[in-house]
Design a protein around this motif. Structure first.
Motif, PDB file in Angstrom:
ATOM      1  N   LEU A   1      54.464  40.444  24.544  1.00 13.01           N
ATOM      2  CA  LEU A   1      54.461  41.834  24.080  1.00 13.01           C
ATOM      3  C   LEU A   1      53.632  42.671  25.046  1.00 13.01           C
ATOM      4  N   ILE A   2      54.252  43.658  25.610  1.00 12.72           N
ATOM      5  CA  ILE A   2      53.518  44.589  26.483  1.00 12.72           C
ATOM      6  C   ILE A   2      53.723  45.979  25.902  1.00 12.72           C
TER       7      ILE A   2
ATOM      8  N   ASP B   1      51.191  36.017  31.390  1.00 14.95           N
ATOM      9  CA  ASP B   1      51.680  34.711  30.932  1.00 14.95           C
ATOM     10  C   ASP B   1      52.742  34.871  29.858  1.00 14.95           C
ATOM     11  N   ALA B   2      53.582  33.865  29.779  1.00 16.08           N
ATOM     12  CA  ALA B   2      54.599  33.864  28.725  1.00 16.08           C
ATOM     13  C   ALA B   2      53.907  33.856  27.364  1.00 16.08           C
ATOM     14  N   GLY B   3      54.357  34.713  26.473  1.00 16.72           N
ATOM     15  CA  GLY B   3      53.808  34.758  25.116  1.00 16.72           C
ATOM     16  C   GLY B   3      52.550  35.572  24.982  1.00 16.72           C
ATOM     17  N   ALA B   4      52.094  36.174  26.072  1.00 19.68           N
ATOM     18  CA  ALA B   4      50.872  36.972  26.007  1.00 19.68           C
ATOM     19  C   ALA B   4      51.153  38.332  25.373  1.00 19.68           C
ATOM     20  N   SER B   5      50.070  38.976  24.911  1.00 17.34           N
ATOM     21  CA  SER B   5      50.227  40.357  24.438  1.00 17.34           C
ATOM     22  C   SER B   5      49.289  41.241  25.246  1.00 17.34           C
ATOM     23  N   VAL B   6      49.844  42.335  25.755  1.00 21.40           N
ATOM     24  CA  VAL B   6      49.105  43.157  26.722  1.00 21.40           C
ATOM     25  C   VAL B   6      49.192  44.622  26.316  1.00 21.40           C
ATOM     26  N   ALA B   7      48.048  45.295  26.400  1.00 20.43           N
ATOM     27  CA  ALA B   7      48.032  46.746  26.197  1.00 20.43           C
ATOM     28  C   ALA B   7      47.886  47.416  27.554  1.00 20.43           C
ATOM     29  N   LEU B   8      48.776  48.378  27.823  1.00 19.78           N
ATOM     30  CA  LEU B   8      48.641  49.182  29.039  1.00 19.78           C
ATOM     31  C   LEU B   8      47.991  50.494  28.621  1.00 19.78           C
TER      32      LEU B   8
ATOM     33  N   ALA C   1      55.657  39.485  17.110  1.00 21.04           N
ATOM     34  CA  ALA C   1      55.715  39.000  18.492  1.00 21.04           C
ATOM     35  C   ALA C   1      55.037  37.634  18.591  1.00 21.04           C
ATOM     36  N   ALA C   2      53.903  37.530  17.939  1.00 21.09           N
ATOM     37  CA  ALA C   2      53.153  36.274  18.020  1.00 21.09           C
ATOM     38  C   ALA C   2      53.900  35.129  17.353  1.00 21.09           C
ATOM     39  N   GLU C   3      54.516  35.452  16.192  1.00 15.64           N
ATOM     40  CA  GLU C   3      55.256  34.398  15.466  1.00 15.64           C
ATOM     41  C   GLU C   3      56.357  33.788  16.307  1.00 15.64           C
TER      42      GLU C   3
END
Lengths: 227, 441
Positions: free
Chosen positions: A197-198, A30-37, A190-192
């Motif tokens: 963010l991936i 999703d737009a604005g999500a933060s993801v850890a690979l 990123a959140a602000e």
């Protein structure tokens, strides 16, 4: 620019020897999500990040950012996409040693249209300040510590105010304290801005700060969970 | 178009040719750099590998300098030798080789020549249209400097007013060339022969004219010719020291013409100056006959230069070939240098730099190396030409003044233009490199 959503479909990347490096039937962020690979070395995390950034073109599949399939774009068009949409952070900073901190943070101003150059430099200076390097702009980058250099790299990624940040092991070369501080800053910044963010990471602390954990093994997504 | 070109002055033609030669490279640069600002990054890359880049610039500079120096030197030598012969309007000598006579009379190179007799000299001196005829009698030397017997009129004709002192007025007086190894007021004893072997027999019987000494009364202004190292004495003295009649009656203390034909032992060469320029042609025609030869040293020199045209062409070809080889080396060198900066270029591509910008960075980087090398090469060539000119002047006494001119500017302009165009290739190859591989270093 609002953050675009990501949709990956039937993605397949193989090596020259035709070994499957990555096979992702479906993935959405999703737009604005933060993801850890996450995953072991060789699992395909960095390859996935490279495909998502358009640095590698897949043999098959679609990588759709905000409705645009970048896998179908020419190299120059993918460069334009990265320029306008992505901020990239690399594991080893990748700085121009002969430029100052500000010169590196504002690197994109070198090839930006004339009308945007001043704004980019101002923005880069602002991000350096936000990352605790406000006075260090004119200093050559070889005079900075590893943690500071990575902050300069983050400022460079944010200078053009991209809606998406892709980071490849951004804290891997840092000590614990620096890694924690940088990870916190990266996530917060990123959140602000409502940015997506991936981040590829082995760093459990950084991964824990991100909203979603995707684990890969042998080029396939084996686990996908919210943090 | 050809008429328009012909109507331009040589200076304009040279300038336009230089611009035409450099134009393709500059045009390519304008197209590559249009609207972009790659120089700061190209500068950063130049600083990043400063030593390697400096060596590369030096390689180009030395090669360009060699080409420039070679061409300038050849032209300087030609002009210098022509200038040295400038004062020698017409030479009359006994039949033989014009080249030998010219080398002996104009460039004071030792050689055995038959003599022009007293009667022949008298005929030449008295001919209509002759302003003056001066005997040039050589064969002796002092400390390696040729001692030449002639007349005071010839000294004035050759070098104008003396730089110091006065002309010789007696058979025991001498005028020194500008750089002859004696000072005004010095005395010297002439030795038989010229060149390195001269005077070796000094002290031995028949080596030096031990019982005869000249006093130097004056010094000539520089002429840019071998005469600058010569010692000029009255021709009567040369005859006397060899135990011959001196051209005048025994009770006649005068020096200089007219000479009594029966009492004049002869002279290897006679310089003739006509009252009018065209008169030289008439005199040449008149004295070109079975018992005499007359020639213009300038013409003989031109023929020699003509013979040397093949050598000149070969030298020019060598210079061009050198530049071609250097150009190829530059191309290969640039490809190697591009590998050094590949990671930085990959970073630019990764963060979204347009390919055209990356292309421009590589081209600007190459262009800076080429321009610096060519500019330094031009300067090196200039210095080399000056140094070599000095050495040649010191060794031959022919004033060689080789400074790079339009021919060298054209060579460098062509080289720069060609290499700037060729620099497009490594720039193109740079943007074709595998991005991810380069990014990982």
């Amino acid at each position: 620019m609002p953050a675009p959503a990501l949709h990956v479909r039937n993605l397949r990347v193989t090596s020259r020897e035709d070994r499957v490096l990555l096979e992702v039937p479906q993935l959405s962020v999703d737009a604005g999500a933060s993801v850890a690979l996450r995953g072991a070395s060789g699992a395909g995390k960095s390859t996935l990040l490279h495909v998502l950034s358009g640095l590698v073109r897949p043999e098959a599949g679609q990588v759709i950012w905000g409705g645009q399939d970048i896998a179908a774009l020419s190299e120059d068009a993918r460069a334009r996409f990265r320029r306008e949409t992505l901020g990239l952070v690399f594991q080893d900073c990748q700085l121009f040693e002969e430029l100052s901190a500000l010169g590196n943070a504002a690197l994109a101003s070198a090839f930006a249209p004339a009308a945007e150059r001043a704004r980019l430099r101002r923005s880069a200076a602002g991000w350096l300040a936000a990352l605790g390097l406000g006075e260090a702009g004119p200093r050559p980058v070889d005079s900075f510590s590893g943690g500071e250099r990575q902050r300069i790299a983050v400022a460079r990624a944010l200078a053009a105010s991209p809606p998406v940040i892709l980071a490849d092991e951004p804290t891997a070369a840092l000590d614990r304290a620096n890694a924690d501080a940088l990870g916190a800053d990266l996530v917060a910044l990123a959140a602000e801005g409502g940015r997506t963010l991936i981040a590829v990471t082995h760093d459990a602390a950084l991964a824990a700060r991100l909203g979603r954990q995707i684990t890969l093994a042998d080029g396939r997504i084996v686990e996908d969970s919210d943090g | 178009m050809a008429d328009l070109w012909a109507a331009l002055s040589p200076g304009w033609q040279d300038l336009l040719l230089a611009l035409l030669l450099v134009a393709p490279g500059l045009l390519a640069g304008l197209l590559v750099l249009r609207g972009l600002r790659p120089l700061p990054l190209a500068g950063a890359m130049l600083r990043r590998f400063a030593v390697v880049n400096a060596l590369f610039v030096l390689l180009i500079a030395v090669s360009v300098g060699l080409g420039v120096g070679l061409l300038a030197q050849e032209r300087g030598l030609r002009q210098g030798s022509a200038r040295a012969a400038d004062k020698f309007d017409l030479i009359v000598a006994a039949p033989g080789s014009e080249v030998t006579a010219m080398l002996a009379a104009v460039y004071l190179q030792p050689s055995d020549m038959a003599l022009v007799s007293g009667a022949q000299f008298a005929e030449i001196a008295a001919a209509e249209g002759v302003e003056f005829a001066a005997p040039i009698a050589f064969g002796d030397s002092h400390q390696g400097a040729p001692v030449v017997g002639t007349t005071a009129a010839f000294v004035t004709h050759l070098a104008g007013p003396l730089a110091e002192g006065r002309l010789f007025a007696a058979a025991t007086e001498a005028v020194a060339g500008a750089f002859a190894p004696v000072a005004v007021g010095d005395s010297f004893t002439p030795a038989h022969g010229q060149g390195p072997a001269a005077g070796e027999e000094e002290g031995a019987e028949g080596g030096a004219h031990g019982d005869f000494a000249y006093v130097v009364t004056g010094r000539m202004a520089p002429t840019g010719s071998p005469w600058d190292r010569a010692l000029l004495v009255p021709v009567e003295a040369v005859w006397e020291v060899h135990g011959l009649a001196n051209g005048h009656a025994p009770d006649d203390p005068r020096i200089g013409p007219p000479f009594v034909p029966e009492l004049m032992p002869g002279t290897p060469a006679v310089l003739v100056r006509a009252t009018e320029l065209w008169g030289n042609y008439a005199l040449k025609s008149r004295f070109t006959r079975s018992d005499l030869m007359a020639f213009f040293p300038g013409t003989v020199l031109a023929q020699l230069h003509g013979l040397m045209r093949e050598v000149r062409a070969a030298m020019s070809l060598m210079a061009v070939l050198t530049q071609v080889l250097v150009t190829l080396s530059v191309l290969i060198g640039l490809m190697i240098l591009v590998r050094l900066i590949a990671r930085s270029l990959a970073l630019l591509r990764a963060i979204g730099a347009p390919l055209r910008f990356v292309f421009a960075v590589v081209w600007a980087y190459s262009a800076a190396l080429i321009a610096a090398g060519a500019g330094l090469g031009l300067a090196l060539g200039w210095v080399a030409a000056r140094v070599i000119s000095g050495v040649i002047t010191a060794r031959t006494d022919v004033l060689v003044s080789a400074t790079p001119g339009w021919a060298e500017v054209h060579l460098v302009a062509g080289f720069v233009s060609l290499t700037l165009l060729m620099a497009l290739l490594p720039a193109w190859l740079a943007i074709r490199r595998p991005l991810l591989t380069d990014l990982r270093g």
